[in-house]
Motif scaffolding. Structure first.
Motif, PDB file in Angstrom:
ATOM      1  N   GLY A  54      44.252  51.369  14.903  1.00  0.00           N
ATOM      2  CA  GLY A  54      43.437  50.537  15.133  1.00  0.00           C
ATOM      3  C   GLY A  54      43.030  49.760  16.563  1.00  0.00           C
ATOM      4  N   LEU A  90      42.687  44.383  16.441  1.00  0.00           N
ATOM      5  CA  LEU A  90      43.139  45.104  15.370  1.00  0.00           C
ATOM      6  C   LEU A  90      44.415  45.948  15.567  1.00  0.00           C
ATOM      7  CD1 LEU A  90      39.771  46.897  15.184  1.00  0.00           C
ATOM      8  CD2 LEU A  90      41.107  45.224  13.518  1.00  0.00           C
ATOM      9  N   LYS A  93      46.659  43.594  13.927  1.00  0.00           N
ATOM     10  CA  LYS A  93      46.355  43.694  12.334  1.00  0.00           C
ATOM     11  C   LYS A  93      47.767  45.273  11.442  1.00  0.00           C
ATOM     12  CE  LYS A  93      44.571  41.341   9.642  1.00  0.00           C
ATOM     13  NZ  LYS A  93      43.995  39.985   9.373  1.00  0.00           N
ATOM     14  N   PHE A  94      47.268  46.328  12.265  1.00  0.00           N
ATOM     15  CA  PHE A  94      47.558  47.443  12.037  1.00  0.00           C
ATOM     16  C   PHE A  94      49.249  47.680  12.101  1.00  0.00           C
ATOM     17  CE2 PHE A  94      43.802  49.968  10.298  1.00  0.00           C
ATOM     18  CZ  PHE A  94      43.147  49.970  10.636  1.00  0.00           C
TER      19      PHE A  94
END
Length: 203
Positions: A54, A90, A93-94
């Motif tokens: 990410g 990100l 998020k990942f």
């Protein structure tokens, strides 16, 4: 104690329920009340490989934004803010919402490398695709092809020939300051929220 028959609260010395007359030994002690809301917990374990994926995607997007801003003549430093935010966002998020020491190091590393690549790509994009005979002759005189790849690969050689080192250094310093500011703000916000959750869990 409470009467099992009608639910009336009984005193310890009462043998019969004053409401329905049921024997006191039929009374029961209610089960302890359950909390209406469970204590918040820290989410699942950090998935570092997915987090790195990410962060890499974010770094590519951020570097592209910096290149675009540089090529268009805008303040490329704004791209640094975007890059830092996307990289941390990100990664979390990942990785499953977590960012530990490994995640912080990954994000910092990308925030060091990506801005430079983005700025260099923006410079190569602006010069390499600029159709001008003088530029072509200037580049060819140094053995450099008038193309994006040629300018990107010979970035420092061109800068030295044009005596633009001071101006480029100022742009990069400003770009890194904005990137560091964005990354610092994201990290502070992330760890502040984690501390709040841990404090609530401890209570």
């Amino acid at each position: 104690m409470f009467c099992k028959n009608c639910g009336t609260q009984l005193l310890d010395d009462q043998s019969l329920c004053p409401e329905c007359g049921a024997p006191a030994n039929a009374a029961q002690t209610p089960a302890p009340a359950q909390h209406a809301f469970p204590s918040p917990e820290i989410s699942q374990t950090e998935n570092v490989p997915l987090g790195i994926l990410g962060a890499l995607l974010a770094a590519v997007a951020g570097a592209a934004a910096i290149a675009l801003f540089t090529k268009m003549g805008y303040i490329s430093s704004l791209g640094g803010l975007l890059l830092a935010f996307l990289t941390v966002f990100l990664y979390k998020k990942f990785s499953g919402g977590q960012i530990g020491t490994a995640g912080v190091l990954v994000c910092i590393g990308l925030c060091i490398v990506a801005p430079y690549i983005g700025y260099r790509a923006g410079f190569a994009w602006e010069i390499g695709v600029y159709e001008d005979l003088y530029v072509t002759l200037f580049l060819n005189s140094m053995g450099i092809s008038h193309s994006f790849a040629g300018v990107f690969a010979n970035f420092h050689k061109i800068i030295n020939a044009l005596e633009m080192g001071g101006d480029i250094a100022k742009d990069l310093i400003l770009l890194y300051l904005f990137t560091a500011l964005g990354a610092f703000a994201c990290f502070v916000d992330t760890f502040k929220k984690r501390k709040i959750v841990r404090d609530e869990s401890a209570d």
